[in-house]
Design a protein around this motif. Sequence first.
Motif, PDB file in Angstrom:
ATOM      1  N   ALA A 118     -10.974  65.903  39.051  1.00  0.00           N
ATOM      2  CA  ALA A 118     -11.462  66.434  40.321  1.00  0.00           C
ATOM      3  C   ALA A 118     -10.531  66.056  41.468  1.00  0.00           C
ATOM      4  N   TRP A 119      -9.985  64.848  41.423  1.00  0.00           N
ATOM      5  CA  TRP A 119      -9.066  64.384  42.468  1.00  0.00           C
ATOM      6  C   TRP A 119      -7.797  65.232  42.508  1.00  0.00           C
ATOM      7  N   ILE A 120      -7.231  65.529  41.346  1.00  0.00           N
ATOM      8  CA  ILE A 120      -6.009  66.330  41.285  1.00  0.00           C
ATOM      9  C   ILE A 120      -6.273  67.741  41.815  1.00  0.00           C
ATOM     10  N   LEU A 121      -7.392  68.344  41.416  1.00  0.00           N
ATOM     11  CA  LEU A 121      -7.721  69.687  41.883  1.00  0.00           C
ATOM     12  C   LEU A 121      -8.022  69.705  43.383  1.00  0.00           C
ATOM     13  N   ALA A 122      -8.589  68.618  43.906  1.00  0.00           N
ATOM     14  CA  ALA A 122      -8.834  68.530  45.348  1.00  0.00           C
ATOM     15  C   ALA A 122      -7.524  68.533  46.121  1.00  0.00           C
ATOM     16  N   ILE A 123      -6.516  67.866  45.598  1.00  0.00           N
ATOM     17  CA  ILE A 123      -5.200  67.855  46.235  1.00  0.00           C
ATOM     18  C   ILE A 123      -4.580  69.248  46.196  1.00  0.00           C
ATOM     19  N   ALA A 148      -5.569  69.928  61.349  1.00  0.00           N
ATOM     20  CA  ALA A 148      -6.739  69.834  60.462  1.00  0.00           C
ATOM     21  C   ALA A 148      -6.307  69.871  59.001  1.00  0.00           C
ATOM     22  N   ALA A 149      -5.371  70.772  58.684  1.00  0.00           N
ATOM     23  CA  ALA A 149      -4.898  70.889  57.301  1.00  0.00           C
ATOM     24  C   ALA A 149      -4.220  69.602  56.849  1.00  0.00           C
ATOM     25  N   LEU A 150      -3.478  68.968  57.752  1.00  0.00           N
ATOM     26  CA  LEU A 150      -2.808  67.720  57.403  1.00  0.00           C
ATOM     27  C   LEU A 150      -3.824  66.618  57.098  1.00  0.00           C
ATOM     28  N   PHE A 151      -4.899  66.552  57.881  1.00  0.00           N
ATOM     29  CA  PHE A 151      -5.948  65.564  57.633  1.00  0.00           C
ATOM     30  C   PHE A 151      -6.640  65.831  56.296  1.00  0.00           C
ATOM     31  N   PHE A 152      -6.872  67.121  55.979  1.00  0.00           N
ATOM     32  CA  PHE A 152      -7.473  67.458  54.686  1.00  0.00           C
ATOM     33  C   PHE A 152      -6.580  67.002  53.535  1.00  0.00           C
ATOM     34  N   LEU A 153      -5.280  67.254  53.661  1.00  0.00           N
ATOM     35  CA  LEU A 153      -4.356  66.908  52.588  1.00  0.00           C
ATOM     36  C   LEU A 153      -4.260  65.397  52.389  1.00  0.00           C
ATOM     37  N   ILE A 154      -4.034  64.664  53.483  1.00  0.00           N
ATOM     38  CA  ILE A 154      -3.927  63.208  53.373  1.00  0.00           C
ATOM     39  C   ILE A 154      -5.254  62.615  52.903  1.00  0.00           C
ATOM     40  N   GLY A 155      -6.357  63.166  53.407  1.00  0.00           N
ATOM     41  CA  GLY A 155      -7.671  62.689  52.986  1.00  0.00           C
ATOM     42  C   GLY A 155      -7.905  62.893  51.502  1.00  0.00           C
ATOM     43  N   SER A 156      -7.471  64.049  50.982  1.00  0.00           N
ATOM     44  CA  SER A 156      -7.633  64.316  49.545  1.00  0.00           C
ATOM     45  C   SER A 156      -6.807  63.346  48.707  1.00  0.00           C
ATOM     46  N   ILE A 157      -5.596  63.069  49.167  1.00  0.00           N
ATOM     47  CA  ILE A 157      -4.743  62.130  48.436  1.00  0.00           C
ATOM     48  C   ILE A 157      -5.363  60.735  48.427  1.00  0.00           C
ATOM     49  N   LEU A 158      -5.994  60.367  49.542  1.00  0.00           N
ATOM     50  CA  LEU A 158      -6.562  59.022  49.676  1.00  0.00           C
ATOM     51  C   LEU A 158      -8.048  58.960  49.312  1.00  0.00           C
ATOM     52  N   LEU A 159      -8.532  59.984  48.587  1.00  0.00           N
ATOM     53  CA  LEU A 159      -9.939  59.980  48.184  1.00  0.00           C
ATOM     54  C   LEU A 159     -10.273  58.815  47.262  1.00  0.00           C
ATOM     55  N   VAL A 160      -9.254  58.255  46.632  1.00  0.00           N
ATOM     56  CA  VAL A 160      -9.511  57.129  45.730  1.00  0.00           C
ATOM     57  C   VAL A 160      -9.966  55.901  46.494  1.00  0.00           C
ATOM     58  N   ILE A 161      -9.727  55.900  47.797  1.00  0.00           N
ATOM     59  CA  ILE A 161     -10.260  54.838  48.654  1.00  0.00           C
ATOM     60  C   ILE A 161     -11.111  55.488  49.734  1.00  0.00           C
ATOM     61  N   PHE A 162     -11.967  54.724  50.352  1.00  0.00           N
ATOM     62  CA  PHE A 162     -12.974  55.283  51.268  1.00  0.00           C
ATOM     63  C   PHE A 162     -12.357  55.965  52.479  1.00  0.00           C
ATOM     64  N   VAL A 163     -11.165  55.527  52.901  1.00  0.00           N
ATOM     65  CA  VAL A 163     -10.546  56.090  54.093  1.00  0.00           C
ATOM     66  C   VAL A 163     -10.290  57.582  53.932  1.00  0.00           C
ATOM     67  N   GLY A 164     -10.134  58.059  52.698  1.00  0.00           N
ATOM     68  CA  GLY A 164      -9.921  59.478  52.456  1.00  0.00           C
ATOM     69  C   GLY A 164     -11.097  60.317  52.920  1.00  0.00           C
ATOM     70  N   VAL A 165     -12.306  59.829  52.690  1.00  0.00           N
ATOM     71  CA  VAL A 165     -13.511  60.544  53.124  1.00  0.00           C
ATOM     72  C   VAL A 165     -13.536  60.661  54.647  1.00  0.00           C
ATOM     73  N   ILE A 166     -13.166  59.584  55.329  1.00  0.00           N
ATOM     74  CA  ILE A 166     -13.148  59.596  56.796  1.00  0.00           C
ATOM     75  C   ILE A 166     -12.136  60.618  57.311  1.00  0.00           C
ATOM     76  N   LEU A 167     -10.957  60.663  56.690  1.00  0.00           N
ATOM     77  CA  LEU A 167      -9.929  61.605  57.122  1.00  0.00           C
ATOM     78  C   LEU A 167     -10.375  63.050  56.909  1.00  0.00           C
TER      79      LEU A 167
END
Length: 199
Positions: A118-123, A148-167
Amino acid sequence: MLFALTLRFLRPPFHHLEMGTLSQAKTIGGIGSVLAFVPGASVAGWILVLIAGKYISDETKDRSIFNNLLYAAITVIAASLIASFLFFFSFGVGALLGALFKNPFAMFGAFILPLVAAWILAIVASLLLKSSYDKIAQKLNVGHFRTAALFFLIGSILLVIFVGVILILVGLILQAVAYFSIPEQLPQAQPASPAPQGG
């Protein structure tokens, strides 16, 4: 196969939409972005965002804007379905292996596999969304789409840690701001400045 079937199911309804205006895209996309925050209404919100993307694509005569948005949505759907399938499949296999070999790590691996998929597909979905929003930002001179798109991309990459959800949440806010910032008319191309003449 799953991607192709989903694309075949979703594409016709959107392509039969009547051509909309930037004003309609502004309203529909803005409302959709707000609904994306609301539990139980987020799916409806993203459908409105897709419709707004179709209108922008028609107005700018750039089909790739809508196509990449649609591919991003399909990727998210595929991610959800694949993750759900892998979760139950891996959970059953992990439980069986854990019982047979008395290995607790087998159960742990059952949770990791669907999450990684799911993480890979989210990226991938975020990359497609970024491609679409970068073009919208360029065509409409609304830089919030690119941010906005940049925040979505970085957030998806960092979904493995909680900060990704915030982004990603910040990206959703910026997405709403971007849609509500859409101009009523397409910006006019700036005339090229004449080249200075030598003395």
